[in-house]
Structure formats: structure tokens, C-alpha cells
Scaffold this motif. Sequence first.
Motif, PDB file in Angstrom:
ATOM      1  N   GLN A  78       3.380   0.644   3.129  1.00 46.56           N
ATOM      2  CA  GLN A  78       2.861  -0.690   3.948  1.00 46.56           C
ATOM      3  C   GLN A  78       3.596  -1.869   3.122  1.00 46.56           C
ATOM      4  N   ILE A 124       4.747  -1.090   8.473  1.00 49.40           N
ATOM      5  CA  ILE A 124       3.867  -0.223   8.577  1.00 49.40           C
ATOM      6  C   ILE A 124       4.267   1.424   8.800  1.00 49.40           C
ATOM      7  N   HIS A 128       1.106  -1.239  -0.027  1.00 49.13           N
ATOM      8  CA  HIS A 128      -0.074   0.153  -0.018  1.00 49.13           C
ATOM      9  C   HIS A 128       0.888   1.358   0.091  1.00 49.13           C
ATOM     10  N   ARG A 144       5.163  -7.416   9.291  1.00 49.24           N
ATOM     11  CA  ARG A 144       4.634  -6.519   8.087  1.00 49.24           C
ATOM     12  C   ARG A 144       5.517  -5.146   8.805  1.00 49.24           C
TER      13      ARG A 144
END
Lengths: 227, 114
Positions: free
Chosen positions: B108, B93, B24, B91
Amino acid sequence: MNSKPTERQRILAVFPHPDDESFVAAGTLAMYIAGGMEVTYACLTLGEMGRNMGIPPFANRVTLPAIRKEELAASCRAIGIRDLRMLGFHDKMVEFEDPQVLEARITGLLEELKPQMVITFYPGYSVHPDHDATGAAVIRAVAQLPAAERPVVYCSAFAVNCEQVIGQPDVTMDVTAFLEEKMASIRAHATQFQAAELVGNRELTAEEIRLRYGTERFWTYRFGDAE
Amino acid sequence: MQPLQPQDIQTRIDRLAGQELYIHLELTSGAYASHLDATRHPASAFITNAVIRYSQGSISGAGPYRIGLKTVQGWVYAEGLTHVDETEQERIILAGHDSLGKLIVALQLGREPF
């Protein structure tokens, strides 16, 4: 003019983002609820693309939707709204949805709830593309009803210079008696309400709150074929 | 979210290299930019859940930070990053917040769709 709740029984409020209800209509809705009306709030998105993440930021793109869902529920409790519908559209993308899909969702709510009043954004004069697309879908859906069956539609508009085109708002609600509910609704949106352009970074005085939030203004939408 | 530490981010970037990842990427002036200030030009873009694979990536700058990821066919670039979700194990972020606290950029990366 200050409308009084009379024979109306249900209001349908339709806005795209959690906190639109707070700033646009929380006082009006709380007032009508106190007068015995039921309110359904159809909120199209979860505001998941919002830029305010709290100060300092405690949310992010991943966690924001779930956080704002809780904030929305808390805002509804503050206002007294007992029927919240989250329609599941994606923030910022409302204008790109199939217009017929949007309209059908609103039509479904109108048929189910048969509201006497609908409150939404004035299409074309509400700044955010989601606001305009939401208002446009509501107007299309209400316009499909026979003129005699249409609820009154109160629209909020705040585009710069909108009054030059659509004139002065014809409905002015004095909501000073419901500022407690309205401010609780605003503050329920904890990720959002500290934004500098909204409440600012300091506590407002009671007088500032009354001046800034004590009045809610709407334009009654005039459908072309209604006389 | 916490102010990011570049060494920590570099470690995370290295750990995800060479794998198929969902991204993202977003840059936003906000929908009200020109409403609040007519001299501003509103501009935003995001892409969510595109699939990428990068062979090498790094974070640079003294804060706000830049990240560049070299993919098979090209590059991914983000500037203005300031914060990380420190609770994420795998992840990445990342976000950049401006002086008013508003998100202005987000990057992200994760093995599952966002």
C-alpha cells in the motif's frame, strides 16, 4: 460435567480477535445469558491483520478494521452480549505490548465488573501468539487478587498435543440448544466465516454443525497458591 | 477489491513517483500455518507507515504480479499481487490472495499514514 448457571451474575470474556468469541464460547455465553447472567466481552484488537477478506475479497488492510468492528458488534448481538469493550490493541502485536499495560487493563475490568467467571485462552496452549499473550495477561491479573476473591477462570486451548501437558478439559458445555445463536455469531463475521478451515465452502448439514460446534470445552485454571 | 489491471496500476505508480509516501508492506503465511500443517514454516513480516520516495517503479509479470520501486537508497519489492481496491483515487491499495482467498501479500502506498 455440565455446569449450570447458578448464583453467578457476570462473566467477563477476554479474547484478542473478533470471532474468537464465536468459536470458543458463543454457545456457553448464550446459555449463561439465557440463564440471566450479564456478559462483558473485552476484545483486545479489531483483527485488523486477518488474512480472510471475504470470498471473493471485499475487504483489504485499509478497510478491514472498520468492517470487523461492525461484525464484532453483530456477533455480540447474536449472542446477547450487551457490554462490548474494544480495548484498542493492534492485531498480532499483543505479545509485544508492555505486559504491565495489558495486565492493568484487565485488572481495571476485574475491579469494575467483579465478574464471577472469566473466560479466556489458556496461555501457552492456544496457538496464536495473541491468544497466549491475552490469556497470560488475564491469568496475571486474576492471580493478583486474593485467592478468595478470584473469579473462576475457564480457559480454552487447542494446541496440538495440549492434552498431553494440561490433561483433559474439566468443563464440557453441551451448547446444542444454543447453536442458533452460535452460528449467527460465526456468520456475523462475514469476512471470516467462509474460510476453508472453519466452515468450509459449502453449507454444513445440521448434523455436521452439531458435531463441530455443539460442544465447548474449557480447562479451569488452577492457580498455584489456591487450595 | 477487484483483480488488478497492470496498465492501471502502472499509471498509479507513475503518478506517485518522486513524492514522500507512506508504505505498508506485508507478507504473511498466517499465524496458523504450522498448526494446520506441521510441515509448513510460519513466516510473516510487515512494516507499516515507513516513509519512502521512489524515482521509478513498475509492475511486471502475467499475474500474480510483481512490483519493484527504486528508492533513493534501495528497493521495495513485492511478489504475488492479484487485487486492487478499485475505489481508491489516489492511494494504491494492493493485495495478493492465495487459492483459498486469503491475503498473503499486501503493498500500500499513500500520501497520508495508514
